[in-house]
Design an enzyme around this catalytic site. Structure first.
Site, PDB file in Angstrom:
ATOM      1  N   TYR A   1       8.845   0.797  10.492  1.00 25.84           N
ATOM      2  CA  TYR A   1       8.379   0.709  11.876  1.00 25.84           C
ATOM      3  C   TYR A   1       9.349  -0.086  12.748  1.00 25.84           C
ATOM      4  CZ  TYR A   1       3.902   2.697  10.581  1.00 25.84           C
ATOM      5  OH  TYR A   1       2.924   3.558  10.163  1.00 25.84           O
TER       6      TYR A   1
ATOM      7  N   PRO B   1       5.877  -8.703   2.621  1.00 26.51           N
ATOM      8  CA  PRO B   1       4.413  -8.827   2.551  1.00 26.51           C
ATOM      9  C   PRO B   1       3.948 -10.197   2.054  1.00 26.51           C
ATOM     10  CG  PRO B   1       5.241  -7.524   0.710  1.00 26.51           C
ATOM     11  CD  PRO B   1       6.417  -7.805   1.587  1.00 26.51           C
TER      12      PRO B   1
ATOM     13  N   LEU C   1       9.194  -6.367  19.081  1.00 24.85           N
ATOM     14  CA  LEU C   1       8.522  -5.156  19.578  1.00 24.85           C
ATOM     15  C   LEU C   1       7.085  -5.101  19.086  1.00 24.85           C
ATOM     16  CD1 LEU C   1       8.025  -2.896  17.138  1.00 24.85           C
ATOM     17  CD2 LEU C   1      10.445  -2.565  17.388  1.00 24.85           C
ATOM     18  N   ALA C   2       6.251  -4.377  19.844  1.00 20.38           N
ATOM     19  CA  ALA C   2       4.870  -4.146  19.400  1.00 20.38           C
ATOM     20  C   ALA C   2       4.724  -2.658  19.103  1.00 20.38           C
ATOM     21  CB  ALA C   2       3.902  -4.554  20.495  1.00 20.38           C
ATOM     22  N   GLU C   3       4.049  -2.331  18.015  1.00 14.12           N
ATOM     23  CA  GLU C   3       3.821  -0.915  17.716  1.00 14.12           C
ATOM     24  C   GLU C   3       2.987  -0.303  18.843  1.00 14.12           C
ATOM     25  OE1 GLU C   3       2.425  -0.207  13.687  1.00 14.12           O
ATOM     26  OE2 GLU C   3       3.789  -1.760  13.010  1.00 14.12           O
TER      27      GLU C   3
ATOM     28  N   ASN D   1       3.966 -14.915  16.895  1.00 18.46           N
ATOM     29  CA  ASN D   1       2.842 -14.140  16.368  1.00 18.46           C
ATOM     30  C   ASN D   1       1.587 -15.000  16.235  1.00 18.46           C
ATOM     31  OD1 ASN D   1       3.964 -11.667  16.354  1.00 18.46           O
ATOM     32  ND2 ASN D   1       4.331 -11.541  14.153  1.00 18.46           N
TER      33      ASN D   1
ATOM     34  N   CYS E   1       1.432  -7.554  10.754  1.00 21.94           N
ATOM     35  CA  CYS E   1       2.151  -8.807  10.986  1.00 21.94           C
ATOM     36  C   CYS E   1       1.294 -10.051  11.196  1.00 21.94           C
ATOM     37  CB  CYS E   1       3.071  -8.646  12.191  1.00 21.94           C
ATOM     38  SG  CYS E   1       4.351  -7.419  11.925  1.00 21.94           S
TER      39      CYS E   1
ATOM     40  N   LYS F   1      -0.353 -11.757   8.048  1.00 15.47           N
ATOM     41  CA  LYS F   1       0.680 -12.140   7.069  1.00 15.47           C
ATOM     42  C   LYS F   1       1.548 -13.277   7.609  1.00 15.47           C
ATOM     43  CE  LYS F   1       4.572  -9.156   7.403  1.00 15.47           C
ATOM     44  NZ  LYS F   1       5.707  -9.988   7.790  1.00 15.47           N
TER      45      LYS F   1
HETATM   46  P1  NAI Z   1       7.984  -1.046   6.669  1.00  7.42           P
HETATM   47  O1  NAI Z   1       7.250  -1.260   5.404  1.00  7.42           O
HETATM   48  O2  NAI Z   1       7.535   0.017   7.627  1.00  7.42           O
HETATM   49  O3  NAI Z   1       9.537  -0.762   6.364  1.00  7.42           O
HETATM   50  C1  NAI Z   1      10.268  -1.434   5.406  1.00  7.42           C
HETATM   51  C2  NAI Z   1      11.127  -0.417   4.663  1.00  7.42           C
HETATM   52  O4  NAI Z   1      12.045  -1.120   3.841  1.00  7.42           O
HETATM   53  C3  NAI Z   1      10.361   0.520   3.738  1.00  7.42           C
HETATM   54  O5  NAI Z   1      10.577   1.857   4.125  1.00  7.42           O
HETATM   55  C4  NAI Z   1      10.946   0.233   2.332  1.00  7.42           C
HETATM   56  O6  NAI Z   1      11.054   1.389   1.532  1.00  7.42           O
HETATM   57  C5  NAI Z   1      12.295  -0.323   2.677  1.00  7.42           C
HETATM   58  N1  NAI Z   1      12.898  -1.149   1.634  1.00  7.42           N
HETATM   59  C6  NAI Z   1      12.323  -2.165   0.918  1.00  7.42           C
HETATM   60  N2  NAI Z   1      13.214  -2.703   0.059  1.00  7.42           N
HETATM   61  C7  NAI Z   1      14.375  -2.019   0.235  1.00  7.42           C
HETATM   62  C8  NAI Z   1      15.653  -2.108  -0.355  1.00  7.42           C
HETATM   63  N3  NAI Z   1      15.943  -3.044  -1.275  1.00  7.42           N
HETATM   64  N4  NAI Z   1      16.619  -1.227   0.028  1.00  7.42           N
HETATM   65  C9  NAI Z   1      16.349  -0.294   0.971  1.00  7.42           C
HETATM   66  N5  NAI Z   1      15.161  -0.168   1.578  1.00  7.42           N
HETATM   67  C10 NAI Z   1      14.178  -1.029   1.217  1.00  7.42           C
HETATM   68  O7  NAI Z   1       7.994  -2.465   7.409  1.00  7.42           O
HETATM   69  P2  NAI Z   1       8.125  -2.768   8.982  1.00  7.42           P
HETATM   70  O8  NAI Z   1       6.807  -2.686   9.655  1.00  7.42           O
HETATM   71  O9  NAI Z   1       9.270  -1.999   9.538  1.00  7.42           O
HETATM   72  O10 NAI Z   1       8.499  -4.311   8.932  1.00  7.42           O
HETATM   73  C11 NAI Z   1       9.759  -4.753   8.466  1.00  7.42           C
HETATM   74  C12 NAI Z   1       9.893  -6.224   8.809  1.00  7.42           C
HETATM   75  O11 NAI Z   1       9.854  -6.382  10.242  1.00  7.42           O
HETATM   76  C13 NAI Z   1       8.768  -7.093   8.259  1.00  7.42           C
HETATM   77  O12 NAI Z   1       9.311  -8.343   7.901  1.00  7.42           O
HETATM   78  C14 NAI Z   1       7.846  -7.271   9.459  1.00  7.42           C
HETATM   79  O13 NAI Z   1       7.133  -8.488   9.399  1.00  7.42           O
HETATM   80  C15 NAI Z   1       8.826  -7.301  10.615  1.00  7.42           C
HETATM   81  N6  NAI Z   1       8.267  -6.870  11.903  1.00  7.42           N
HETATM   82  C16 NAI Z   1       7.392  -5.822  11.979  1.00  7.42           C
HETATM   83  C17 NAI Z   1       6.886  -5.407  13.206  1.00  7.42           C
HETATM   84  C18 NAI Z   1       5.926  -4.272  13.288  1.00  7.42           C
HETATM   85  O14 NAI Z   1       5.349  -4.083  14.363  1.00  7.42           O
HETATM   86  N7  NAI Z   1       5.706  -3.498  12.253  1.00  7.42           N
HETATM   87  C19 NAI Z   1       7.288  -6.057  14.452  1.00  7.42           C
HETATM   88  C20 NAI Z   1       8.259  -7.100  14.266  1.00  7.42           C
HETATM   89  C21 NAI Z   1       8.712  -7.497  13.026  1.00  7.42           C
END
Ligand code: NAI
Length: 480
Positions: free
Chosen positions: A11, A89, A159-161, A220, A272, A275
């Site tokens: 995301y 996580p 960013l916000a989803e 957050n 987020c 967690k």
């Molecule tokens: P997500 O779970 O959608 O994406 C993470 C991706 O990383 C997954 O597709 C996974 O397969 C991949 N991955 C994991 N280990 C890997 C590796 N060793 N090599 C290659 N790929 C790998 O998570 P999301 O939502 O994008 O969040 C990512 C980070 O950003 C988290 O720390 C979250 O707290 C932070 N965040 C999230 C926001 C949101 O709105 N979702 C906003 C701001 C920050």
């Protein structure tokens, strides 16, 4: 040509890199992931995430200067700047279980970067990480570096989803943290140059590494705290006859407080807030600050209380049992304009209703049946640890159906709950929904999207969070 590689096509990684590619045509951006399905979806017409405006941005750059690949090592090797945007996580086992951030995915990414790199790299923390993570990452990289220079920067994403593209086009701020050394400061400037292609200079903030890491957790926590504050007031409104919308409006008019993020609801969700606050709580505890830890823990406790209160209100108003009754659930995503269900309050509300043996029929415009059944089968915190996946028990599975239409979900139902604020729920033909429901027909609005007075005129018994109660609900036992 500068080459950027982003590890993690989720995301955050997907939309962020698509916007960098769009705004910086002279930079080549490759987003890599270990999930073959996710990368295939990014390369198809059906992107793996729903986000307004995202399709358009991806279509403009994909194949030109934006690429999605599973060849993680090749693209890390070739990159000048590596963003790490993997999931972080909550730990489910061992030290700090239920609170601390699980940095397994981060550590394995860092070890892989150290293994394959043959030239100097800027490594950017994009994931939300505990404060001081950069120090650990630095150790992994420098102890395995073979003389290569790694500069670690913190560049948390705000960013916000649901509004990701808009937020990335016009961010309130971009934050870049780095060490004070000349090499690190050069790296800060290099990353600043990327954002400066479209973000005004005064919105690009630079800081020390630890401030940048902590700012994301703090932001957050403050956002979630506003929701828990207004939700706490909503309970008092129901008890006194005040209207939370009126109270929030008056409070938010104070320029020191401001109007945003003051909508009372069934509770916050998303991957987020919970967690990151748990993580903040754990960091406070580890730093000998139990009072500070307890202060922030309360934000989560009020959120759990609000979800429980909602379920209790449903059950108590329907003669203290929902056993065998059909309840339509409108909305399952944690907010509108996303298909994301991670930590959605709908999971807890549905589990609460299933626990009282209700039959639930769910409709959400962006969430698939498969996703809903999986979410309802998972234990708390397990959604980001796929190994723990369990099938829904056969009895529970029989109690849940998923429809592709709000009217079908509500047909013959005893009650309707609105759990996501999708715009389309404001425009439904509630007269026809009422006519096809069992009587008395109840509606429980967990997002304050409907006009309670209009629906009462149709004949519904209406519960809206934080609003004056129907006489019917006042007569029912107190809700704890
Ligand atoms: P997500 O779970 O959608 O994406 C993470 C991706 O990383 C997954 O597709 C996974 O397969 C991949 N991955 C994991 N280990 C890997 C590796 N060793 N090599 C290659 N790929 C790998 O998570 P999301 O939502 O994008 O969040 C990512 C980070 O950003 C988290 O720390 C979250 O707290 C932070 N965040 C999230 C926001 C949101 O709105 N979702 C906003 C701001 C920050």
């Amino acid at each position: 040509m500068v080459k950027i590689c982003c590890i993690g096509a989720g995301y955050v990684g997907g939309p962020t890199m698509a916007v960098i590619a769009l705004k910086c045509p002279s930079i080549e951006v490759v987003v890599v992931d270990i999930s073959v399905n996710r990368i295939n979806a990014w390369n198809s017409d059906q992107l793996p995430i729903y986000e307004p405006g995202l399709d358009d941005v991806v279509k403009q750059c994909r194949g030109k200067n934006l690429f999605f690949s599973t060849d993680v090592e090749k693209h890390v090797y070739e990159a000048d700047i590596i963003f790490v945007s993997v999931n972080t996580p909550t730990k489910t086992r061992g030290l700090g279980a239920g609170k601390a951030a699980d940095l397994t995915y981060w550590e394995s990414a860092a070890r892989m970067i150290a293994d394959v790199s043959k030239s100097d790299k800027i490594v950017v923390e994009k994931s939300t990480v505990p404060v001081k993570t950069a120090e650990a990452i630095e150790k992994i990289l420098t102890h395995n570096s073979k003389g290569i220079n790694f500069s670690i920067l913190s560049n948390p994403e705000f960013l916000a989803e649901g509004t990701a593209i808009q937020d990335l086009f016009k961010p309130d701020r971009v934050l870049i943290g780095g060490r004070e050394t000349p090499t690190a400061q050069k790296a800060v400037q290099a990353l600043k140059q990327v954002y400066a292609q479209w973000v005004p200079e005064d919105r690009i903030i630079t800081s020390n590494l630890w401030s940048a890491e902590l700012s994301k957790l703090a932001a957050n926590a403050f956002l979630a705290q506003r929701i828990s504050s207004v939700n706490a007031i909503s309970a008092l409104c129901e008890a006194t006859g005040a209207d939370v919308t009126e109270v929030a409006y008056s409070v938010g008019k104070d320029s020191r407080i401001g109007p945003k993020f003051l909508n009372a609801s069934v509770g916050f969700g998303g991957s987020c807030f919970q967690k990151d606050i748990l993580n903040l709580v754990y960091i406070c505890e580890c730093n000998g600050l139990p009072e500070v830890a307890n202060y922030w823990k309360q934000v989560i406790k009020i959120n759990d209380y609000q979800k429980n209160r909602f379920v209790n209100r449903i059950v108590s108003s329907m003669f203290n049992t929902v056993s065998g009754k059909k309840i339509a659930v409108l909305g399952f995503a944690f907010k509108k304009d996303t298909g994301d269900t991670r930590e959605t309050p709908a999971i807890d509300v549905c589990k609460g209703l299933l626990g009282d043996k209700a039959k639930i029929s769910i409709y959400d415009p962006q969430v698939t049946e498969d996703q809903i059944q999986r979410d309802l089968a998972l234990n708390k915190f397990d959604w980001d640890h796929p190994v723990h996946l369990q099938p829904l028990s056969p009895t529970a599975a029989k109690q849940v159906s998923v429809t592709w239409d709000a009217y079908e979900a509500a047909k013959d139902a005893h009650g309707v709950c609105i759990l996501t604020e999708w715009d389309e729920f404001k425009k439904l033909d509630y007269q026809s929904i009422y006519e096809n429901m069992q009587k008395p027909a109840f509606i429980f609005d967990g997002r304050n999207v409907i006009d309670p007075e209009k629906l009462r005129k149709i004949g519904f018994i209406v519960y809206s969070i934080g609003k004056p109660l129907d006489a019917w609900l006042k007569d029912m036992p107190a809700v704890a």
